[in-house]
Design an enzyme around this catalytic site. Structure first.
Site, PDB file in Angstrom:
ATOM      1  N   ARG A 148       0.825  -1.217   0.000  1.00 26.86           N
ATOM      2  CA  ARG A 148       0.000   0.000   0.000  1.00 26.86           C
ATOM      3  C   ARG A 148       0.852   1.257   0.000  1.00 26.86           C
ATOM      4  NH1 ARG A 148      -2.538  -3.818   3.098  1.00 26.86           N
ATOM      5  NH2 ARG A 148      -4.603  -4.417   2.367  1.00 26.86           N
ATOM      6  N   ASP A 177      -0.211  -7.135  -2.603  1.00 25.63           N
ATOM      7  CA  ASP A 177      -1.578  -6.839  -2.145  1.00 25.63           C
ATOM      8  C   ASP A 177      -2.231  -6.046  -3.260  1.00 25.63           C
ATOM      9  OD1 ASP A 177      -3.943  -6.174  -0.534  1.00 25.63           O
ATOM     10  OD2 ASP A 177      -2.697  -6.652   1.185  1.00 25.63           O
ATOM     11  N   HIS A 254      -6.823 -10.494  -1.539  1.00 25.35           N
ATOM     12  CA  HIS A 254      -5.884  -9.368  -1.636  1.00 25.35           C
ATOM     13  C   HIS A 254      -5.012  -9.489  -2.887  1.00 25.35           C
ATOM     14  CE1 HIS A 254      -6.698  -7.287   2.145  1.00 25.35           C
ATOM     15  NE2 HIS A 254      -6.844  -8.460   2.712  1.00 25.35           N
ATOM     16  N   ASP A 308      -5.629 -14.262   4.140  1.00 23.19           N
ATOM     17  CA  ASP A 308      -6.663 -13.512   4.868  1.00 23.19           C
ATOM     18  C   ASP A 308      -7.689 -12.882   3.927  1.00 23.19           C
ATOM     19  OD1 ASP A 308      -4.448 -11.911   4.000  1.00 23.19           O
ATOM     20  OD2 ASP A 308      -5.310 -10.212   5.072  1.00 23.19           O
ATOM     21  N   GLU A 309      -8.886 -12.752   4.472  1.00 18.80           N
ATOM     22  CA  GLU A 309      -9.920 -11.885   3.913  1.00 18.80           C
ATOM     23  C   GLU A 309     -10.244 -12.104   2.431  1.00 18.80           C
ATOM     24  OE1 GLU A 309      -9.686  -7.941   6.638  1.00 18.80           O
ATOM     25  OE2 GLU A 309      -8.058  -8.089   5.186  1.00 18.80           O
ATOM     26  N   TRP A 375      -4.286 -12.965  13.919  1.00 17.21           N
ATOM     27  CA  TRP A 375      -4.428 -11.501  13.927  1.00 17.21           C
ATOM     28  C   TRP A 375      -5.801 -11.058  14.389  1.00 17.21           C
ATOM     29  CZ3 TRP A 375      -7.552  -8.413  10.582  1.00 17.21           C
ATOM     30  CH2 TRP A 375      -8.224  -9.115   9.571  1.00 17.21           C
ATOM     31  N   TYR A 400      -1.195  -4.200  16.280  1.00 16.33           N
ATOM     32  CA  TYR A 400      -1.303  -3.463  15.023  1.00 16.33           C
ATOM     33  C   TYR A 400      -0.737  -2.063  15.220  1.00 16.33           C
ATOM     34  CZ  TYR A 400      -3.366  -6.890  11.957  1.00 16.33           C
ATOM     35  OH  TYR A 400      -3.543  -7.976  11.135  1.00 16.33           O
ATOM     36  N   GLU A 452      -1.140   3.294   5.553  1.00 13.82           N
ATOM     37  CA  GLU A 452      -2.348   4.082   5.300  1.00 13.82           C
ATOM     38  C   GLU A 452      -3.584   3.426   5.877  1.00 13.82           C
ATOM     39  OE1 GLU A 452       0.170   4.029   3.205  1.00 13.82           O
ATOM     40  OE2 GLU A 452       0.191   5.781   1.910  1.00 13.82           O
TER      41      GLU A 452
HETATM   42  C1  ACM Z   1      -4.841  -8.643   8.130  1.00 12.50           C
HETATM   43  O1  ACM Z   1      -4.761  -7.671   8.897  1.00 12.50           O
HETATM   44  N1  ACM Z   1      -5.722  -8.673   7.154  1.00 12.50           N
HETATM   45  C2  ACM Z   1      -3.963  -9.783   8.283  1.00 12.50           C
END
Ligand code: ACM
Ligand code: ZN
Length: 452
Positions: A148, A177, A254, A308-309, A375, A400, A452
């Site tokens: 990012r 990402d 991602h 992730d995600e 996480w 974080y 960011e």
């Molecule tokens: C994460 O913060 N998506 C690993």
């Protein structure tokens, strides 16, 4: 260490174990001080010092020169042959400073402890003490999101220097990402001629204005990537400071930048596609070829595959995904994700490496040898440990580092959340109800600096 601040009135000009971060395991304070000579500090090493120890002595903040013999040296270092040893002792006496370590790696840490007490070489008077120290955990990481916000190689080296002072030993690089691909891959040149560049410098503007990519470098193209040679330079620089660089290649989510550069790797649906298609064989060919090039550059035992995600919505509709689920007997999209991760783990293991993934890799069945990076709180990590998997804890609430440190209006852009330094430092990964059997699988902790 507490006694020290009360004992010495001029504590700010006297180096002491209470200045050391992280806090040493065991400290005994003794009477008196040792004063590092202003005219030139000397050292003598008995045993096998590596280049890291020597360069820290000679080029570090006290600029020490070699003495002819142990008994005339200011800093006396004894190093054993045990490369895996973790413990060292540091003794400050009125006449000299002694560091005893079972191997070169920990001698380096003993020296870092001493150098921290000098505050970068400025403080010459050190309180007499005896420190016996060893790390609680083998994995002590920091994560940098260079997707990012692209960072120069010099910036990363500066982080390595800071990490070394704090005895941190794993640098996790989030190399890919949606906001940009950051590593040169010979088999897929569009990853760095296109997916590494975007029209807007700020990630927030980029996201708002359509999250598109452009050819680069050139006027109006923000971004960049590391060549393999630059990655090797960083790996070598870090290794000399006892730090392993762990690459992360995100999958199956991602991955917007990859499917923008190579649309044939996304699902066949109407509408936007942001993730890899786990149905298509081309995806596995891409991922394994990329990982082979990554593994060739990074000697790290661990390779991070993200995980992730992932949105997964497209997978329900995509004919390739449906076909794959039927053929493999997969009941839902979680199992489809798990199928991809397990296949990738097999490939990584076949190359003699180990796989780490974010805690989403537990969904649909965790890959047999995977190490889990927890996480979303510590629940995922706890579950993985109970199943016998190794775990690295990095719960957002504590770890974080992109969260605010202060009131948001006093802060640069952050994602929200509140992690003042005190809270980060208070984090205790061994939870009260954790059994020894579980805790054995807790490799360590990591701070994540997203951008960011
Ligand atoms: C994460 O913060 N998506 C690993
Ligand atoms: Zn698909």
């Amino acid at each position: 260490a507490m006694a020290c601040s009360g004992m010495y009135a001029s504590a700010n000009e006297t180096g002491a174990p209470s200045d050391v971060i992280p806090k040493p395991a065991e400290v005994v304070m003794n009477r008196g001080f040792y004063n590092l000579p202003d005219g030139g500090v000397t050292y003598f090493i008995k045993g096998n010092a590596d280049a890291a120890v020597r360069s820290l002595l000679e080029q570090g903040p006290v600029n020490a020169g070699a003495a002819k013999k142990m008994s005339s040296a200011n800093i006396r270092v004894e190093i054993g042959d045990d490369a895996d040893a973790e413990g060292y002792t540091l003794e400050v006496t009125p006449k000299y400073i002694s560091i005893k370590a079972a191997g070169a790696r920990v001698a380096y840490y003993g020296l870092q402890t001493l150098l921290q007490m000098t505050d970068g070489g400025r403080v010459r008077q050190i309180a007499c003490c005896r420190i016996s120290d060893e790390p609680r955990f083998s994995y002590r990481g920091v994560h940098f999101d260079v997707s990012r916000h692209f960072r120069s190689l010099d910036f990363l080296k500066k982080q390595v220097d800071a990490m070394a002072e704090l005895k941190l030993n794993r640098m996790h690089l989030h190399l890919t990402d949606g906001a940009g691909w950051r590593m040169e891959i010979d088999s897929y040149p569009r990853l760095t001629s296109y997916a590494a560049w975007r029209p807007q410098a700020r990630w927030t503007d980029w996201a708002k204005e359509g999250a598109s990519y452009c050819d680069g470098p050139g006027a109006g193209a923000y971004g960049g990537y590391y060549t393999k040679e630059q990655m090797r330079e960083l790996i070598d620089y870090a290794a000399k400071r006892n730090i392993t660089v762990i690459p992360e290649i995100e999958m199956p989510g991602h991955s917007h930048e990859v499917v923008a550069a190579y649309p044939e790797l996304g699902c066949e649906i109407d509408g936007p596609v942001e993730d890899f298609c786990p149905g298509k064989e081309a995806t596995y060919e891409f991922l394994t070829r990329v990982l082979d090039e990554v593994i060739e550059v990074f000697p790290s035992e661990y390779i991070h595959i993200g995980g992730d995600e992932a949105g997964k919505a497209a997978w329900h509709k995509c004919p390739d995904c449906r076909r794959r689920m039927d053929a493999e007997g997969l009941n839902n999209v979680e199992e489809l994700q798990s199928y991809l991760i397990k296949r990738i783990e097999k490939h990584i293991n076949a190359k003699g490496r180990r796989m780490i993934g974010w805690d989403e890799i537990l969904e649909g069945g965790v890959a047999p040898n995977a190490t889990v990076m927890s996480w979303r709180g510590t629940e995922g990590g706890r579950k993985a440990m109970a199943e016998g998997h190794d775990v690295i804890m990095t719960p957002g609430e504590f770890c974080y580092l992109d969260y605010s440190q202060d009131a948001p209006f006093r802060e640069p852009i952050s994602i929200g959340g509140y992690t003042p330094l005190e809270k980060v430092y208070s984090y205790e990964p061994v939870e009260a109800d954790m059994s020894d059997d579980e805790a054995r699988h807790l490799l360590g902790v990591q701070g994540n600096l997203w951008s960011e």
